[in-house]
Design a protein around this motif. Structure first.
Motif, short mmCIF file in Angstrom:
data_model
loop_
_atom_site.label_atom_id
_atom_site.label_comp_id
_atom_site.label_asym_id
_atom_site.label_seq_id
_atom_site.Cartn_x
_atom_site.Cartn_y
_atom_site.Cartn_z
N LEU A 394 -4.57 10.23 -8.81
CA LEU A 394 -5.07 8.86 -8.95
C LEU A 394 -4.45 7.97 -7.88
O LEU A 394 -3.23 7.96 -7.72
CB LEU A 394 -4.73 8.32 -10.35
CG LEU A 394 -4.99 6.82 -10.60
CD1 LEU A 394 -6.48 6.52 -10.56
CD2 LEU A 394 -4.40 6.39 -11.94
N VAL A 395 -5.29 7.24 -7.16
CA VAL A 395 -4.83 6.28 -6.17
C VAL A 395 -5.28 4.89 -6.61
O VAL A 395 -6.48 4.63 -6.74
CB VAL A 395 -5.39 6.59 -4.76
CG1 VAL A 395 -4.86 5.57 -3.75
CG2 VAL A 395 -5.03 8.00 -4.34
N VAL A 396 -4.32 4.00 -6.85
CA VAL A 396 -4.61 2.64 -7.31
C VAL A 396 -4.41 1.68 -6.15
O VAL A 396 -3.31 1.56 -5.62
CB VAL A 396 -3.71 2.24 -8.49
CG1 VAL A 396 -4.03 0.83 -8.95
CG2 VAL A 396 -3.85 3.24 -9.63
N ILE A 397 -5.48 1.01 -5.75
CA ILE A 397 -5.43 0.01 -4.67
C ILE A 397 -5.86 -1.33 -5.26
O ILE A 397 -6.97 -1.46 -5.78
CB ILE A 397 -6.35 0.40 -3.49
CG1 ILE A 397 -6.04 1.82 -3.02
CG2 ILE A 397 -6.19 -0.59 -2.34
CD1 ILE A 397 -6.97 2.31 -1.92
N SER A 398 -4.98 -2.31 -5.18
CA SER A 398 -5.28 -3.62 -5.75
C SER A 398 -4.52 -4.69 -4.99
O SER A 398 -3.37 -4.47 -4.60
CB SER A 398 -4.89 -3.66 -7.24
OG SER A 398 -5.16 -4.94 -7.78
N ARG A 399 -5.15 -5.82 -4.80
CA ARG A 399 -4.51 -6.90 -4.03
C ARG A 399 -3.38 -7.56 -4.81
O ARG A 399 -2.48 -8.16 -4.21
CB ARG A 399 -5.55 -7.95 -3.63
CG ARG A 399 -5.11 -8.78 -2.43
CD ARG A 399 -6.20 -9.74 -1.99
NE ARG A 399 -5.87 -10.33 -0.70
CZ ARG A 399 -5.05 -11.34 -0.53
NH1 ARG A 399 -4.44 -11.88 -1.56
NH2 ARG A 399 -4.81 -11.81 0.69
N SER A 400 -3.40 -7.45 -6.14
CA SER A 400 -2.33 -8.05 -6.94
C SER A 400 -2.31 -7.39 -8.31
O SER A 400 -3.24 -6.67 -8.69
CB SER A 400 -2.51 -9.56 -7.09
OG SER A 400 -3.68 -9.85 -7.86
N GLY A 424 -0.79 -5.19 -3.41
CA GLY A 424 -0.31 -6.32 -2.63
C GLY A 424 -1.20 -6.61 -1.44
O GLY A 424 -1.92 -5.72 -0.95
N PRO A 425 -1.17 -7.83 -0.93
CA PRO A 425 -2.06 -8.21 0.19
C PRO A 425 -1.78 -7.46 1.47
O PRO A 425 -2.69 -7.26 2.28
CB PRO A 425 -1.79 -9.71 0.35
CG PRO A 425 -0.44 -9.94 -0.27
CD PRO A 425 -0.34 -8.96 -1.39
N ALA A 426 -0.54 -7.04 1.71
CA ALA A 426 -0.23 -6.31 2.94
C ALA A 426 -0.88 -4.93 2.96
O ALA A 426 -1.11 -4.35 4.03
CB ALA A 426 1.28 -6.17 3.11
N LEU A 427 -1.22 -4.40 1.79
CA LEU A 427 -1.78 -3.07 1.68
C LEU A 427 -3.24 -3.07 1.28
O LEU A 427 -4.02 -2.23 1.74
CB LEU A 427 -0.98 -2.25 0.66
CG LEU A 427 0.49 -2.02 0.96
CD1 LEU A 427 1.21 -1.50 -0.28
CD2 LEU A 427 0.65 -1.03 2.11
N ALA A 428 -3.65 -3.99 0.40
CA ALA A 428 -4.97 -3.92 -0.22
C ALA A 428 -5.92 -5.02 0.19
O ALA A 428 -7.05 -5.07 -0.32
CB ALA A 428 -4.81 -3.92 -1.74
N ASP A 429 -5.52 -5.93 1.08
CA ASP A 429 -6.49 -6.86 1.63
C ASP A 429 -7.63 -6.05 2.25
O ASP A 429 -7.39 -5.10 3.00
CB ASP A 429 -5.85 -7.76 2.68
CG ASP A 429 -6.85 -8.67 3.36
OD1 ASP A 429 -7.21 -9.70 2.78
OD2 ASP A 429 -7.29 -8.32 4.48
N LEU A 430 -8.87 -6.38 1.95
CA LEU A 430 -10.00 -5.52 2.30
C LEU A 430 -10.08 -5.26 3.80
O LEU A 430 -10.30 -4.12 4.24
CB LEU A 430 -11.30 -6.12 1.78
CG LEU A 430 -12.52 -5.19 1.85
CD1 LEU A 430 -12.30 -3.95 1.00
CD2 LEU A 430 -13.78 -5.92 1.42
N GLN A 431 -9.89 -6.30 4.61
CA GLN A 431 -9.97 -6.11 6.06
C GLN A 431 -8.79 -5.28 6.57
O GLN A 431 -8.96 -4.37 7.39
CB GLN A 431 -10.02 -7.47 6.76
CG GLN A 431 -11.35 -8.19 6.59
CD GLN A 431 -11.40 -9.49 7.35
OE1 GLN A 431 -10.89 -10.51 6.92
NE2 GLN A 431 -12.01 -9.45 8.52
N THR A 432 -7.59 -5.59 6.09
CA THR A 432 -6.42 -4.81 6.50
C THR A 432 -6.57 -3.36 6.07
O THR A 432 -6.23 -2.43 6.82
CB THR A 432 -5.14 -5.41 5.89
OG1 THR A 432 -5.02 -6.78 6.29
CG2 THR A 432 -3.91 -4.64 6.33
N LEU A 433 -7.08 -3.16 4.88
CA LEU A 433 -7.24 -1.81 4.36
C LEU A 433 -8.20 -0.99 5.21
O LEU A 433 -7.91 0.16 5.57
CB LEU A 433 -7.74 -1.89 2.91
CG LEU A 433 -7.91 -0.56 2.17
CD1 LEU A 433 -6.57 0.12 1.95
CD2 LEU A 433 -8.62 -0.80 0.83
N THR A 434 -9.35 -1.57 5.55
CA THR A 434 -10.35 -0.82 6.32
C THR A 434 -9.92 -0.62 7.77
O THR A 434 -10.20 0.42 8.37
CB THR A 434 -11.70 -1.55 6.29
OG1 THR A 434 -11.54 -2.90 6.75
CG2 THR A 434 -12.27 -1.58 4.89
#
Length: 481
Positions: A394-400, A424-434
């Motif tokens: 399971l991989v959980v990606i969430s902005r907060s 967190g935003p450093a990892l899961a912000d949609l643009q940063t993530l992609t």
């Protein structure tokens, strides 16, 4: 993480508790060989990060405990690339995906789940019962789904009791609430569709890249399974722009009908000049909307999908088709039971949740969640059952995780070796993530041949000049080997 290790429950680091910094600034990462989650926070403008107080990580070797996106990428991207090529891959999108795309397009969040279902004499009782139900599900406040469910139960009771006057008043309140709720969903869609052209294109391009990172599977792998709890059609819109064909339970063209007897349909092609087994057609994924959709209606005994344009002003004109005569907002399939799963045992939800369980509860399966807060117990139960199979992940990606439900569920599941966290935003912000962490959208034989060529030329230890941070080819080769 000395202070936290003494606690049976994983909480935010002590430093954050003392100075009351906003929780969304704290990031949580757990991938690869991390035994426990690693908490870190931004430094200055966020270009650099540092570990929180009392937190240690084997991959942070600098004396000042600072690192940047480059170090995070080398840690995360190969791991995700490997998981994305699991034998079975499923993706679950929560409301966070809609909010992320809406934020890029408009600069603000999409419509939420707030609102009251009734303004009549039963309002206080409905709210009290909905709040109690929400607390049983681990949520402090009720949402419109809870209230609609309670109102439906009360309406049925009034009808049985013969209180026709009160039942009529409540039915009118419920109809208005359903129309308002569908209106808020369409307003979120319209906010994206009517946004500034540059921002709108940026939002949809990000969404397309995001979806194709998941859907780009090698020909020998099982199809990607996409699940969502959202009522809007954002994933459908993104798939249409990406040329991604979605296979769901609806059959037909003019007014597709939901079929329980859907066979294991797929799309194949015969390569020119080659005899034998057909090959998978690229750009195909299976799609399931677990909580229904704003364009699903119940017509007699059937569930149909109506031709409701993306971002339409209202749903009412599209319910006036001859085949839907007499249908109103009561027939919209947008209110499954999110607190107790009674309705998931009823049509059509039993079929949808059976698809979820069948897709994820099998060996060598990976489930990626994005923007899902683990507030739906019927979904959590399936995930819990999935993790009883040792080869699943399971991989959980969430902005907060402001409500703390993700970390609470992580503790309760008790299988840290099978769970990866990117919060967190450093990892899961949609643009940063992609742009930084997700594998590129084409994992094909060319990539693998290139990685083998680089190994032959430079050995297993490639020199810095052979690395290409812009494309991530070196990292992809590491994760795919």
């Amino acid at each position: 993480m000395t202070a936290n290790e003494q606690q049976p429950k994983l909480t935010r680091p002590a430093e954050q508790e003392s100075d009351k910094r906003p929780p969304q600034k704290i990031n949580i990462l757990k991938v690869r060989d991390d035994y426990r989650p690693v908490y870190f926070e931004p430094v200055d403008e966020g270009a650099k990060f540092k570990l929180c107080k009392d937190v240690k990580a084997s991959w942070v070797t600098t004396t000042d405990r600072e690192f940047g996106l480059k170090e995070l990428r080398s840690r995360v991207e190969p791991w995700l690339t490997s998981l994305f090529q699991s034998e079975h891959l499923s993706f679950l999108a929560g409301s966070g995906l809609t909010h992320a795309v809406h934020q890029i397009a408009t600069g603000g969040p999409a419509a939420g789940m707030s609102g009251d279902v009734s303004e009549g004499r039963f309002r206080s009782r409905i709210l009290a019962a909905a709040t109690a139900s929400a607390k049983e599900a681990g949520r402090d406040e009720s949402n419109i789904e809870d209230q609609i469910r309670v109102a439906n139960e009360l309406l049925r009771g009034l009808e049985i009791f013969g209180a026709d006057k009160h039942a009529k008043a409540l039915r009118e309140d419920l109809l208005k609430s359903l129309l308002d709720f569908s209106q808020s969903i369409l307003e979120s869609e319209a906010g994206i569709a009517k946004a500034d052209k540059t921002k709108r294109e940026q939002a949809f391009n990000t969404l397309v890249t995001f979806l194709m990172s998941f859907a780009s599977r090698t020909g020998v792998r099982d199809r990607l399974n996409i699940f969502t709890t959202n009522y809007d059609r954002l994933i459908e819109a993104g798939a249409e722009l990406a040329g991604l064909h979605l296979l769901d339970r609806f059959l037909g063209n003019l007014m597709p009908i939901f079929r329980s007897s859907r066979l294991d349909l797929d799309m194949h092609y015969n390569p020119p000049g080659i005899r034998g087994e057909p090959r998978y057609l690229e750009g195909v994924a299976r799609f399931t909307k677990l909580h229904g959709s704003v364009d699903w209606v119940q017509s007699d005994e059937d569930i149909r999908r109506i031709g409701l344009p993306f971002g339409a002003d209202t749903v009412e004109p599209y319910l006036e088709a001859p085949a839907l005569r007499g249908i109103n907002a009561h027939a919209l399939m947008i209110y499954p039971n999110a607190a107790k799963d009674r309705e998931t045992a009823e049509y059509p939800y039993v079929e949808l949740f059976r698809d979820l369980a069948a897709a994820v509860c099998r060996p060598n399966s990976t489930l990626i969640t994005y923007g899902y807060s683990f507030g739906d117990e019927h979904i959590n139960r399936v995930i819990r059952d999935m993790l009883t199979i040792p080869s699943t992940h399971l991989v959980v990606i969430s902005r907060s995780d402001q409500l703390g439900r993700i970390m609470k569920t992580y503790e309760e599941l008790g299988r840290p070796s099978q769970i990866s966290l990117m919060i967190g935003p450093a990892l899961a912000d949609l643009q940063t993530l992609t742009e930084t962490f997700l594998p590129k959208a084409a994992i094909d034989k060319t990539t693998f041949r290139m990685s083998e060529l680089l190994k032959q030329r430079y050995g297993t230890e490639q020199p810095p000049t052979a690395q290409s941070p812009a494309t991530g080819d070196t990292h992809i080769a590491e994760g795919s080997s």
